[in-house]
Design an enzyme around this catalytic site. Structure first.
Site, PDB file in Angstrom:
ATOM      1  N   GLY A   1     112.226 -28.407  59.681  1.00  9.94           N
ATOM      2  CA  GLY A   1     111.088 -28.286  58.784  1.00  9.94           C
ATOM      3  C   GLY A   1     109.903 -29.173  59.084  1.00  9.94           C
ATOM      4  O   GLY A   1     109.023 -29.317  58.234  1.00  9.94           O
ATOM      5  N   GLU A   2     109.826 -29.762  60.295  1.00  3.61           N
ATOM      6  CA  GLU A   2     108.714 -30.661  60.598  1.00  3.61           C
ATOM      7  C   GLU A   2     107.861 -30.189  61.778  1.00  3.61           C
ATOM      8  O   GLU A   2     107.057 -30.952  62.294  1.00  3.61           O
ATOM      9  CB  GLU A   2     109.232 -32.074  60.877  1.00  3.61           C
ATOM     10  CG  GLU A   2     109.809 -32.772  59.665  1.00  3.61           C
ATOM     11  CD  GLU A   2     109.966 -34.273  59.872  1.00  3.61           C
ATOM     12  OE1 GLU A   2     109.295 -35.034  59.153  1.00  3.61           O
ATOM     13  OE2 GLU A   2     110.750 -34.682  60.765  1.00  3.61           O
TER      14      GLU A   2
ATOM     15  N   ASN B   1     107.585 -17.658  68.721  1.00  2.00           N
ATOM     16  CA  ASN B   1     106.282 -17.309  68.154  1.00  2.00           C
ATOM     17  C   ASN B   1     105.183 -18.303  68.532  1.00  2.00           C
ATOM     18  O   ASN B   1     105.133 -19.412  67.998  1.00  2.00           O
ATOM     19  CB  ASN B   1     106.415 -17.231  66.630  1.00  2.00           C
ATOM     20  CG  ASN B   1     105.108 -16.893  65.951  1.00  2.00           C
ATOM     21  OD1 ASN B   1     104.167 -16.429  66.580  1.00  2.00           O
ATOM     22  ND2 ASN B   1     105.055 -17.122  64.646  1.00  2.00           N
ATOM     23  N   PRO B   2     104.247 -17.917  69.410  1.00  2.00           N
ATOM     24  CA  PRO B   2     103.199 -18.858  69.808  1.00  2.00           C
ATOM     25  C   PRO B   2     102.088 -19.009  68.775  1.00  2.00           C
ATOM     26  O   PRO B   2     101.222 -19.866  68.936  1.00  2.00           O
ATOM     27  CB  PRO B   2     102.657 -18.244  71.106  1.00  2.00           C
ATOM     28  CG  PRO B   2     102.907 -16.786  70.957  1.00  2.00           C
ATOM     29  CD  PRO B   2     104.190 -16.663  70.171  1.00  2.00           C
TER      30      PRO B   2
ATOM     31  N   GLU C   1     111.889 -14.263  61.512  1.00  2.00           N
ATOM     32  CA  GLU C   1     111.642 -13.251  60.486  1.00  2.00           C
ATOM     33  C   GLU C   1     111.501 -13.907  59.113  1.00  2.00           C
ATOM     34  O   GLU C   1     110.647 -13.522  58.312  1.00  2.00           O
ATOM     35  CB  GLU C   1     112.783 -12.246  60.458  1.00  2.00           C
ATOM     36  CG  GLU C   1     112.864 -11.356  61.687  1.00  2.00           C
ATOM     37  CD  GLU C   1     114.081 -10.461  61.656  1.00  2.00           C
ATOM     38  OE1 GLU C   1     114.510 -10.091  60.560  1.00  2.00           O
ATOM     39  OE2 GLU C   1     114.613 -10.150  62.732  1.00  2.00           O
TER      40      GLU C   1
ATOM     41  N   ARG D   1     115.074 -26.322  69.379  1.00  2.41           N
ATOM     42  CA  ARG D   1     115.136 -25.171  68.476  1.00  2.41           C
ATOM     43  C   ARG D   1     116.254 -25.348  67.456  1.00  2.41           C
ATOM     44  O   ARG D   1     116.107 -24.970  66.287  1.00  2.41           O
ATOM     45  CB  ARG D   1     115.365 -23.891  69.297  1.00  2.41           C
ATOM     46  CG  ARG D   1     115.412 -22.615  68.468  1.00  2.41           C
ATOM     47  CD  ARG D   1     114.055 -22.275  67.913  1.00  2.41           C
ATOM     48  NE  ARG D   1     114.008 -20.964  67.293  1.00  2.41           N
ATOM     49  CZ  ARG D   1     112.906 -20.434  66.765  1.00  2.41           C
ATOM     50  NH1 ARG D   1     111.770 -21.106  66.804  1.00  2.41           N
ATOM     51  NH2 ARG D   1     112.932 -19.231  66.215  1.00  2.41           N
TER      52      ARG D   1
END
Length: 431
Positions: free
Chosen positions: A314-315, A339-340, A65, A273
């Site tokens: 963040g990468e 999310n794909p 989100e 993740r």
């Protein structure tokens, strides 16, 4: 607005729940689930002053989100130079990602726990001019106090699962009273719209716009680092296991062992993740005999590296650009998928498992376009890797995925228009 005895009881408890809330937060802090340096923010207290100008407050519960609203914030900032932005989340991971990609004129705070004195303290300090919720985390005291302060309230990217709908149906009075506090709602799909109307949201206050994730910009990356990494690989074939969860690393490693027999020098990049799991994953991989390199240690893959552990925040934009084929995690174990559109927007062909109920609508569109391959086992994953690594197949899938992901920019446009409609006009002389 309507009255609800159940909501009145909740609010009465919430008024007196500061001690209970403090105890729960201290327990979470002991388990490492709270940011010790900013603990007071969870009690509605902040050392950061409220900025001048019109303040738009976005609340996003999860990592997904949080990322979905950043492009919207950037576009709002471009439209109105008088706007300032506050983004609240509730987890350490989402806070780190938001702060790493923070748009201009925006700042992050942890959302206060749902005790009314803490919520009032938060609202009295920040005094937002517009409150924007995303997806479905609806805390009653937070919503009640925001409405009581006469702050316009919107819900965008709304998504209600069947399980969430069933839960709210046990509290119909609370659901109806809370939902009617929203001035308008943009729903991801018709199912969510149906659930919200049944729960009491007036039909003239809801519109099905699609998922905001469709309108998100491609994940950022460091181009110099991409060039350096690609040079280090020296043409080696690469595949990525992205956003993996516990149990999936062992499965993708097993698939890699078999796939490498027919694809010489094949390298697997594992990007978990939750990067904090990196040391535990590395330990298991080494114990299984793998030659690995670890990103968080500043290591780069050499000719002998079989698996590269990308355990940093963040990468993801870098790894999707490096790998022409991505297995997207949270799908071989029962997490519900991720999310794909993130790999789709960066021309990485997508493989996934069967557990994708959280993003089933997106995967359905991608599958219809021939942009994804579903696998249910390690053996099927091995076969999929072999097929999709073919440059022609990977390119065709990646192009199809990109076309689907880029077709939803109008979702962000609609959300942008809605927010601008509910904001006060800029003062005379402002741009």
């Amino acid at each position: 607005m309507g009255r609800s005895f159940g909501l009145a009881c909740y609010l009465a408890f919430s008024e007196r729940a500061t001690g209970f809330a403090e105890k729960r937060l201290l327990e979470r802090r002991e388990r490492g689930k709270e940011d010790v340096s900013r603990f007071d923010e969870r009690f509605g207290r902040s050392v950061v002053p409220r900025t001048d100008g019109t303040l738009v407050w976005f609340h996003a519960a999860s990592v997904g989100e949080s990322l979905s609203i950043l492009e919207l914030v950037r576009r709002l900032a471009d439209q109105r130079e008088d706007l300032q932005f506050l983004i609240t989340t509730g987890t350490v991971t989402s806070a780190a990602l938001v702060e790493a990609r923070m748009p201009e004129r925006a700042l992050h705070q942890y959302v206060p726990v749902d005790a009314r004195p803490f919520v009032r303290g938060f609202l009295e300090h920040w005094k937002p001019d517009l409150a924007v919720w995303t997806e479905s985390e609806l805390w009653p005291a937070l919503m009640h106090e925001t409405n009581a302060a006469r702050i316009p309230m919107l819900l965008i990217n709304a998504r209600i699962s069947k399980a969430t709908n069933e839960k709210w149906r046990w509290f119909p009075g609370i659901a109806k009273s809370l939902l009617r506090r929203f001035d308008f709602v943009l729903a991801q799909d018709e199912t969510t719209s149906k659930y919200l109307r049944r729960l009491g949201l007036p039909a003239d206050r809801i519109e099905v716009s699609g998922t905001l994730k469709e309108g998100s910009a491609a994940l950022p990356h460091d181009e110099a680092e991409r060039t350096r990494f690609a040079s280090q690989l020296a043409g080696r074939p690469v595949w990525l296991a992205a956003s993996t969860h516990e149990g999936e690393e062992e499965m993708v490693a097993a698939a890699h062992r078999l796939a490498a027999r027919s694809a010489q020098r094949l390298l697997l990049i594992i990007a978990p993740r939750h990067p904090e799991r990196g040391p535990a994953i590395a330990k298991k991989l080494v114990a299984a005999g793998w030659d690995i390199a670890v990103r968080s240690k500043g290591e780069m893959p050499d000719a002998s590296t079989q698996i590269y552990l990308a355990d940093t925040l963040g990468e993801m934009g870098l790894w999707y650009r490096i790998a022409p084929v991505s297995f997207l995690g949270g799908s071989l174990v029962d997490i519900g998928g991720h999310n794909p559109f993130e790999p789709a927007a960066l021309a990485s062909a997508i493989i996934h498992g069967p557990h994708i109920h959280k993003v089933a609508d997106i995967y359905a569109r991608l599958a219809e376009a021939g942009a994804t391959v579903e696998v249910k086992s390690v053996d099927e994953l091995v076969k999929a890797i072999g097929k999709v690594l073919s440059p022609d197949r990977a390119a065709a899938m990646a192009h199809a995925a990109w076309e689907v992901s880029s077709s939803g920019a109008e979702v962000t446009d609609r959300a942008l228009d809605l927010l601008l409609e509910h904001l006060p006009l800029p003062e005379a002389g402002a741009d």
